[in-house]
Design a protein around this motif. Structure first.
Motif, short mmCIF file in Angstrom:
data_model
loop_
_atom_site.label_atom_id
_atom_site.label_comp_id
_atom_site.label_asym_id
_atom_site.label_seq_id
_atom_site.Cartn_x
_atom_site.Cartn_y
_atom_site.Cartn_z
N ARG A 1 33.93 72.18 38.64
CA ARG A 1 34.04 70.77 39.01
C ARG A 1 34.45 69.94 37.79
O ARG A 1 33.83 70.02 36.74
CB ARG A 1 32.73 70.25 39.59
N LEU B 1 38.48 77.16 38.93
CA LEU B 1 38.14 75.95 38.19
C LEU B 1 36.75 75.46 38.58
O LEU B 1 36.36 75.52 39.75
CB LEU B 1 39.16 74.84 38.49
N THR C 1 35.23 73.67 43.56
CA THR C 1 35.55 74.71 42.58
C THR C 1 36.68 75.59 43.13
O THR C 1 36.44 76.70 43.59
CB THR C 1 34.31 75.57 42.28
N PHE D 1 44.27 70.00 42.95
CA PHE D 1 44.05 70.03 41.51
C PHE D 1 45.29 69.49 40.82
O PHE D 1 46.40 69.52 41.37
CB PHE D 1 43.72 71.45 41.02
N GLU E 1 40.62 70.09 37.88
CA GLU E 1 40.01 69.96 39.20
C GLU E 1 39.78 68.48 39.50
O GLU E 1 39.20 67.75 38.69
CB GLU E 1 38.70 70.74 39.24
#
Length: 213
Positions: free
Chosen positions: A44, A42, A114, A70, A109
């Motif tokens: 940001r 993922l 990330t 997340f 997220e």
């Protein structure tokens, strides 16, 4: 040196043969419905959705984990929330669908990083913990195998009925389209004939005015 061989009676042979046949059967159906883990990174504040086709009254479970926090939000085809959490790390959940449709699994997220997420989705017999069932109901291996085969065959039957319903809908759509195209063809021919008659009448009137006819 004497080698002794045990003698199997017919009952033992029948039970053993059934056990082997059921083992082969469940391995065959399990090979038809294997689940492949999904890995995705993922960005940001990114939201990524994955979709799973679900049948009516079907049990679906999911296992997910990631490097940082997340959000997970699961909805049905009508947008109703089936399950959600703000921290999907080491998440394990399940739910039962109320009707056939597409289930959406959305990952968002929320930690400003990330994260790399991993998840697996199981449906039908795949989502059932048979080891837990065997412990709670004190089932023998053969009884547990029969339970797995029964649940797997029920899933196959549901999938088969779903395919039949889809085939019927496609056939109805094809028949409707065929009828519509037939009427469109008749209308087009009628318009062409009317335009031809109009052109003939117009040309006759034009030539009469010019004293050609």
């Amino acid at each position: 040196m004497f080698l002794g061989f045990g003698v199997l009676d017919r009952k033992s042979m029948r039970v053993g043969g059934r056990y082997i046949s059921l083992s082969i059967l469940i391995l065959f159906f399990a090979s038809l419905s294997t689940c492949t883990p999904v890995t995705y990174q993922l960005g940001r504040n990114q939201e990524k959705c994955f979709f799973e086709d679900a049948l009516d009254d079907e049990v679906i479970s999911c296992i997910a984990d990631g490097e940082s926090a997340f959000k997970i939000h699961v909805t049905d085809s009508d947008g109703n929330t089936l399950w959600q959490t703000n921290d999907g790390r080491d998440a394990s959940f399940g739910f039962r669908t109320e009707k056939m449709g597409v289930v959406s699994l959305c990952f968002t997220e929320t930690s400003g990083s990330t994260p790399l997420i991993n998840f697996e989705v199981f449906s039908g017999a795949q989502s059932i913990d048979y080891e837990d069932i065997a412990k709670k109901e004190h089932l023998e291996p053969l009884q547990l195998l029969l339970r797995e085969v029964t649940d797997t065959l029920r899933d196959v039957n549901s999938q088969y009925k779903h395919l039949i319903r889809r085939g019927d809908r496609h056939e109805m759509t094809a028949d409707s389209t065929h009828n519509l195209l037939g009427w469109t063809g008749f209308i087009t021919i009628g318009i062409v004939i009317l335009l031809g008659l109009f052109q003939i009448l117009y040309l006759r009137m034009f030539f009469k005015k010019k004293n050609v006819l």
